[in-house]
Motif scaffolding. Sequence first.
Motif, PDB file in Angstrom:
ATOM      1  N   TRP A 196      40.637  33.998  38.127  1.00 28.97           N
ATOM      2  CA  TRP A 196      39.681  34.017  39.070  1.00 28.97           C
ATOM      3  C   TRP A 196      38.309  33.042  38.939  1.00 28.97           C
ATOM      4  O   TRP A 196      37.855  32.818  40.345  1.00 28.97           O
ATOM      5  CB  TRP A 196      38.896  35.419  38.962  1.00 28.97           C
ATOM      6  CG  TRP A 196      40.082  36.598  38.974  1.00 28.97           C
ATOM      7  CD1 TRP A 196      40.672  37.356  38.549  1.00 28.97           C
ATOM      8  CD2 TRP A 196      39.920  36.209  40.609  1.00 28.97           C
ATOM      9  NE1 TRP A 196      41.383  37.800  39.106  1.00 28.97           N
ATOM     10  CE2 TRP A 196      41.531  37.762  40.680  1.00 28.97           C
ATOM     11  CE3 TRP A 196      40.122  36.698  41.867  1.00 28.97           C
ATOM     12  CZ2 TRP A 196      42.228  38.044  41.875  1.00 28.97           C
ATOM     13  CZ3 TRP A 196      41.167  37.058  42.743  1.00 28.97           C
ATOM     14  CH2 TRP A 196      42.260  37.728  43.278  1.00 28.97           C
ATOM     15  N   LEU A 197      38.480  31.994  38.474  1.00 30.74           N
ATOM     16  CA  LEU A 197      37.116  31.054  38.124  1.00 30.74           C
ATOM     17  C   LEU A 197      37.548  30.301  38.799  1.00 30.74           C
ATOM     18  O   LEU A 197      36.083  29.492  39.758  1.00 30.74           O
ATOM     19  CB  LEU A 197      37.028  30.602  36.272  1.00 30.74           C
ATOM     20  CG  LEU A 197      36.319  31.331  35.215  1.00 30.74           C
ATOM     21  CD1 LEU A 197      36.347  31.001  34.049  1.00 30.74           C
ATOM     22  CD2 LEU A 197      35.099  32.365  35.812  1.00 30.74           C
ATOM     23  N   SER A 198      38.769  29.892  38.115  1.00 31.02           N
ATOM     24  CA  SER A 198      39.360  28.330  39.737  1.00 31.02           C
ATOM     25  C   SER A 198      39.253  29.072  40.966  1.00 31.02           C
ATOM     26  O   SER A 198      39.308  27.871  41.963  1.00 31.02           O
ATOM     27  CB  SER A 198      40.268  28.393  39.887  1.00 31.02           C
ATOM     28  OG  SER A 198      40.750  27.635  37.867  1.00 31.02           O
ATOM     29  N   ARG A 199      38.419  30.294  41.495  1.00 30.42           N
ATOM     30  CA  ARG A 199      38.779  30.730  42.993  1.00 30.42           C
ATOM     31  C   ARG A 199      37.008  31.352  42.531  1.00 30.42           C
ATOM     32  O   ARG A 199      36.660  31.547  44.147  1.00 30.42           O
ATOM     33  CB  ARG A 199      38.978  31.238  43.121  1.00 30.42           C
ATOM     34  CG  ARG A 199      40.641  30.887  43.254  1.00 30.42           C
ATOM     35  CD  ARG A 199      41.894  32.644  42.912  1.00 30.42           C
ATOM     36  NE  ARG A 199      43.414  31.577  43.619  1.00 30.42           N
ATOM     37  CZ  ARG A 199      44.135  30.985  42.885  1.00 30.42           C
ATOM     38  NH1 ARG A 199      43.222  30.898  41.899  1.00 30.42           N
ATOM     39  NH2 ARG A 199      45.338  30.951  43.196  1.00 30.42           N
ATOM     40  N   GLY A 200      36.464  30.377  42.112  1.00 40.21           N
ATOM     41  CA  GLY A 200      34.675  30.086  42.050  1.00 40.21           C
ATOM     42  C   GLY A 200      33.644  31.573  42.143  1.00 40.21           C
ATOM     43  O   GLY A 200      32.756  31.126  42.181  1.00 40.21           O
ATOM     44  N   VAL A 201      34.432  32.273  41.125  1.00 41.05           N
ATOM     45  CA  VAL A 201      33.433  33.713  40.769  1.00 41.05           C
ATOM     46  C   VAL A 201      32.933  32.187  39.062  1.00 41.05           C
ATOM     47  O   VAL A 201      33.058  31.770  38.380  1.00 41.05           O
ATOM     48  CB  VAL A 201      34.476  34.835  40.406  1.00 41.05           C
ATOM     49  CG1 VAL A 201      35.053  35.200  40.971  1.00 41.05           C
ATOM     50  CG2 VAL A 201      35.308  34.039  39.186  1.00 41.05           C
TER      51      VAL A 201
END
Length: 530
Positions: A196-201
């Motif tokens: 999810w961090l890789s998706r911008g969160v």
Amino acid sequence: MTAPHPVPAWLADAVLYQIYPQSFADSNGDGIGDLPGIHAHLDHLSWLGVDTMWINPCFVSPFNDAGYDVADYTRIAPRYGTEADLVALVEAARERGIRVLLDLVAGHTSDEHPWFVRSAADPGDHRYIWADRQAPGFVASPGTREGFYLPNFFDSQPALNFGYARTHPDEPWRQPVDAEGPRANRRALRDAMDYWLSRGVSGFRVDMAHSLVKDDADRVETGKVWRELRAWLDTAHPEAVIIAEWSDPAVSVPAGFHADFFLHFGGLTDGLPLRSLWNNNTGTRKETWGGPQDCYFDAEAKGSMTTFLDAWRHANDTIGDSGFSSLPSSNHDFSRLACGPRTAEQLGGAFTFLLTWQTLPAIYYGDEIGMRYVPGMPVHEGSALGPHHNRAGCRTPMQWDDRPNAGFSTADPDALYLALDPAPDRPTVAAQRADEGSVLHLVRRLIALRKANPELGPSGEVEVLSTGYPFAYVRGGRFLVVVNPGREAASIETPALAREAAPVEVDGVSVADGRIEAAGFGYGVFELSG
């Protein structure tokens, strides 16, 4: 292990806003709030001035505990939308200067998670904690595997195996923290975060963060798990943060978290610091709390700030500049500020304190308009934790305007996730936007004041002048803050305060000649000169 990197600078200025997704805004008329609904209302958050949004769990789940029973950490629950919806929300929020935090349920999964289904059929699988005989707290296997598993909360939430702080030859399920099962779960936790961090969160609020390693009285081994994850995070995603649901910042921040909440449970006194502020014993109540205790923010003016201040000072002294403590207005598990006899008229002082104190402020959706805790709600998705602790009352739909269902949804009223507050005078965003004297406008002005003046944030010093009624303190040597939650007028002499005090945001408070006069429910922020 190397020392953690400094806390990302943006967190020091953060004003958090918690969104319970199923109750915020429904975009497709099915009665349940969703990610596109949040997206459609980002301008409300931007107008309000919040810059960090925490969304309660939105992953695939059977919803026996409202999503805190996760069945897949990397798939969005269809009722909330799609992964593309979340990515679009994150991008649109970023364009408005708002970061998005997700909710990471680290200590357990749903009993419908494929990991547990496999484990319940494979005696060689150690992702969960299995005993070969009935032991206290263990539950019979639902699968072909013989034996019993350990739940972490409800029986439908089996505890992931992060090992035991103490092993014993007579209890082989007490695996060490470096066994293969615990190592696999640490890798899986990191992988879910990375996804999810890789998706911008921008990070995570971590559910039951203290609960990973079992029989860990001082949380030493649990702290090692989080410090390991923090070391990875500092390298792979240095601007991301993890905020604990631990309710003991003096323990959780040294354990690797960037921040932790004061909550209604946890710590040495089972959440007493927060409860001593807000809990007026008319909403959610745990049986273990004992008899009623007067809270400070109450019209009867029988409470004390001492309990909270002692806990806050201890946390500050321990944490130093390595992280933050955070203070919420309420949350999905604990009564709203507007609860029982506490009316909108009494919220000004509470928000003045929340938004000018040194802790990171966290506003629960709807509190900014004084949404009420609704008693007598039906139990829904595991909301009841005891005879007096039904969390559904603080999870009712957001009240946007005077349209049907308060603008939350176009569904039939009986199809809503939960019923709305039935009161004919229930507050709405639209009505309060039109009223400069509303709670909503006050909250907006206080957020703007905090953001414009670092003295009101975590870096500003605090000098407490009075712990009774009114409560008075100076921030950063520049701002005097006074709140009187009691219905009767109160005054204090402050001979040392001989400086001129210019009103900044004031209702019912005056300062002159070293004396502070506060009307009932009065509050004030003054700028000091000289």
